[in-house]
Scaffold this motif. Structure first.
Motif, PDB file in Angstrom:
ATOM      1  N   ARG A  91       3.195  47.463  -3.880  1.00 21.87           N
ATOM      2  CA  ARG A  91       2.322  48.107  -3.643  1.00 21.87           C
ATOM      3  C   ARG A  91       3.337  49.407  -3.138  1.00 21.87           C
ATOM      4  NH1 ARG A  91      -0.539  45.619  -5.740  1.00 21.87           N
ATOM      5  NH2 ARG A  91      -2.917  45.076  -5.400  1.00 21.87           N
ATOM      6  N   ALA A  92       3.890  50.287  -4.242  1.00 16.28           N
ATOM      7  CA  ALA A  92       4.601  51.262  -3.889  1.00 16.28           C
ATOM      8  C   ALA A  92       4.020  52.381  -2.889  1.00 16.28           C
ATOM      9  CB  ALA A  92       5.300  51.778  -5.345  1.00 16.28           C
ATOM     10  N   GLN A  93       2.812  52.693  -3.116  1.00 11.17           N
ATOM     11  CA  GLN A  93       2.118  53.584  -2.263  1.00 11.17           C
ATOM     12  C   GLN A  93       2.347  53.396  -0.754  1.00 11.17           C
ATOM     13  OE1 GLN A  93       0.524  51.365  -4.123  1.00 11.17           O
ATOM     14  NE2 GLN A  93      -1.524  50.966  -3.453  1.00 11.17           N
ATOM     15  N   TRP A  94       2.880  52.279  -0.410  1.00 11.54           N
ATOM     16  CA  TRP A  94       2.883  51.810   1.083  1.00 11.54           C
ATOM     17  C   TRP A  94       4.438  51.935   1.492  1.00 11.54           C
ATOM     18  CZ3 TRP A  94      -0.708  47.105   0.170  1.00 11.54           C
ATOM     19  CH2 TRP A  94      -1.957  47.777   0.102  1.00 11.54           C
ATOM     20  N   LYS A  95       5.118  52.071   0.459  1.00 12.51           N
ATOM     21  CA  LYS A  95       6.631  52.044   0.588  1.00 12.51           C
ATOM     22  C   LYS A  95       6.993  53.614   1.088  1.00 12.51           C
ATOM     23  CE  LYS A  95       9.618  52.051  -2.604  1.00 12.51           C
ATOM     24  NZ  LYS A  95      10.405  51.628  -3.895  1.00 12.51           N
ATOM     25  N   THR A  96       6.983  53.882   2.540  1.00 13.24           N
ATOM     26  CA  THR A  96       7.177  55.080   3.134  1.00 13.24           C
ATOM     27  C   THR A  96       8.632  55.146   3.467  1.00 13.24           C
ATOM     28  OG1 THR A  96       6.618  54.197   5.443  1.00 13.24           O
ATOM     29  CG2 THR A  96       4.916  55.100   3.972  1.00 13.24           C
ATOM     30  N   GLU A  97       8.920  56.580   3.753  1.00 15.70           N
ATOM     31  CA  GLU A  97      10.435  56.563   4.259  1.00 15.70           C
ATOM     32  C   GLU A  97      10.539  55.930   5.581  1.00 15.70           C
ATOM     33  OE1 GLU A  97      12.756  57.874   2.633  1.00 15.70           O
ATOM     34  OE2 GLU A  97      11.481  58.211   1.190  1.00 15.70           O
ATOM     35  N   GLU A  98       9.298  55.725   6.355  1.00 13.33           N
ATOM     36  CA  GLU A  98       9.566  55.130   7.641  1.00 13.33           C
ATOM     37  C   GLU A  98       9.836  53.592   7.586  1.00 13.33           C
ATOM     38  OE1 GLU A  98       6.370  54.309  11.504  1.00 13.33           O
ATOM     39  OE2 GLU A  98       5.604  54.370   9.430  1.00 13.33           O
ATOM     40  N   PHE A  99       9.209  53.023   6.492  1.00 11.68           N
ATOM     41  CA  PHE A  99       9.029  51.741   6.098  1.00 11.68           C
ATOM     42  C   PHE A  99      10.674  51.326   5.672  1.00 11.68           C
ATOM     43  CE2 PHE A  99       9.306  48.636   2.441  1.00 11.68           C
ATOM     44  CZ  PHE A  99       9.255  47.414   3.149  1.00 11.68           C
ATOM     45  N   LYS A 100      11.128  52.196   4.534  1.00 13.46           N
ATOM     46  CA  LYS A 100      12.591  52.101   4.019  1.00 13.46           C
ATOM     47  C   LYS A 100      13.584  51.787   5.234  1.00 13.46           C
ATOM     48  CE  LYS A 100      11.930  55.028   0.640  1.00 13.46           C
ATOM     49  NZ  LYS A 100      12.086  55.907  -0.516  1.00 13.46           N
ATOM     50  N   ALA A 101      13.292  52.994   6.197  1.00 11.33           N
ATOM     51  CA  ALA A 101      14.537  52.947   7.149  1.00 11.33           C
ATOM     52  C   ALA A 101      14.233  51.745   8.139  1.00 11.33           C
ATOM     53  CB  ALA A 101      14.232  54.101   8.003  1.00 11.33           C
ATOM     54  N   GLU A 102      13.162  51.168   8.200  1.00  8.57           N
ATOM     55  CA  GLU A 102      12.900  49.938   9.255  1.00  8.57           C
ATOM     56  C   GLU A 102      13.753  48.844   8.442  1.00  8.57           C
ATOM     57  OE1 GLU A 102       9.451  49.248  12.036  1.00  8.57           O
ATOM     58  OE2 GLU A 102       9.307  47.606  10.477  1.00  8.57           O
ATOM     59  N   LEU A 103      13.332  48.586   6.957  1.00 10.82           N
ATOM     60  CA  LEU A 103      13.576  47.356   6.567  1.00 10.82           C
ATOM     61  C   LEU A 103      15.128  47.425   6.286  1.00 10.82           C
ATOM     62  CD1 LEU A 103      13.222  45.187   4.370  1.00 10.82           C
ATOM     63  CD2 LEU A 103      13.234  46.761   2.542  1.00 10.82           C
ATOM     64  N   ASP A 104      15.684  48.500   6.303  1.00 12.29           N
ATOM     65  CA  ASP A 104      17.325  48.626   6.496  1.00 12.29           C
ATOM     66  C   ASP A 104      17.802  48.057   7.849  1.00 12.29           C
ATOM     67  OD1 ASP A 104      17.634  49.566   3.794  1.00 12.29           O
ATOM     68  OD2 ASP A 104      17.870  51.499   4.305  1.00 12.29           O
ATOM     69  N   ASP A 105      17.043  48.582   8.746  1.00 12.93           N
ATOM     70  CA  ASP A 105      17.377  48.075  10.193  1.00 12.93           C
ATOM     71  C   ASP A 105      17.296  46.463  10.491  1.00 12.93           C
ATOM     72  OD1 ASP A 105      18.060  50.805  10.735  1.00 12.93           O
ATOM     73  OD2 ASP A 105      15.887  51.155  11.864  1.00 12.93           O
ATOM     74  N   VAL A 106      16.189  45.771   9.795  1.00 14.68           N
ATOM     75  CA  VAL A 106      15.769  44.574  10.001  1.00 14.68           C
ATOM     76  C   VAL A 106      16.774  43.777   9.310  1.00 14.68           C
ATOM     77  CG1 VAL A 106      14.394  42.694   9.333  1.00 14.68           C
ATOM     78  CG2 VAL A 106      13.441  44.938  10.399  1.00 14.68           C
TER      79      VAL A 106
END
Length: 231
Positions: free
Chosen positions: A50-65
């Motif tokens: 669901r690409a519409q939920w792939k926000t910049e906030e999410f992408k940054a957090e995924l990298d951190d995790v």
């Protein structure tokens, strides 16, 4: 950041779901990775759900995790550390669709990261499915009520757990199994098809078919053998 073994109910969500389930659980996408032949590489591929939920906030957090899990002795540091990490958590072990795997969950305020790990050389070594945490937890909680099967008059016949199976017997006596997934109180997936529970009952009656729950196989009971002098 807390990491813990998945519960049996959560383990189902470490695989790609139907469009209906992805929408209800808030599945953003998943990351697939491996440690190369050496066990020390790190190669990943991202798949949108669901690409519409792939926000910049999410992408940054995924990298951190992922970076946190890549630290020394972490779950994703290398294939050998993954194996050692999983051995410390025996409750993480599940029989997956293809082999025995270890499954873990990482939670943040908004997102849930469900990891399915297989430290076998030559295979993909991990999948990380990413969800909107609130949506995933709400769906799992509702699914605990089980999947309701009724007759065409809306009388309940039986219930099975989410992910359970039914046995359908056709009008000519052929039997086959179908896996079922909970969508909501009135809808279920039977195999690859989505049904309103009344629609399914009416279709079965129209086709002269019957359906019943498949009984879960129980593990064999261990019996202790008494020594001759104890008998």
């Amino acid at each position: 950041m807390e990491i813990r073994p998945l519960t049996p109910e959560e383990q189902k969500y470490t695989y790609s779901q139907s469009m209906q389930l992805e929408g209800q659980t808030g599945c953003i996408g998943h990351l697939r990775g491996d440690f190369a032949y050496s066990g020390y590489g790190f190669y990943t591929t991202w798949f949108d759900h669901r690409a519409q939920w792939k926000t910049e906030e999410f992408k940054a957090e995924l990298d951190d995790v992922i970076n946190a899990l890549r630290e020394d002795k972490g779950l994703l540091h290398n294939r050998y550390d993954m194996s050692a990490f999983a051995k410390r958590f025996p409750k993480s072990v599940f029989k997956g669709n293809y082999c025995t795997e270890s499954c873990f969950r990482v939670d943040t305020d908004k997102y849930a990261y469900l990891l399915r790990c297989n430290p076998t050389r030559g295979d993909y070594n991990f999948y990380c499915y990413c969800y909107v945490r609130e949506w995933l937890d709400r769906h799992i909680d509702r699914a605990k009520q089980g999947i309701r099967f009724i007759d065409p008059h809306y009388q309940e016949k039986f219930r099975i757990p989410d992910g359970g199976k039914i046995i359908v017997t056709t009008a000519w006596g052929e039997k086959f199994e179908q896996s079922c997934r909970y969508i909501d109180e009135y809808h279920t997936e039977v195999g690859n098809s989505l049904y309103h529970i009344c629609e399914f009952a009416e279709r079965m009656e129209r086709n002269g078919a019957t359906y019943e729950p498949k009984q879960e196989e129980q593990p064999p009971q261990k019996t202790s053998k008494k020594k001759d002098h104890e008998r």
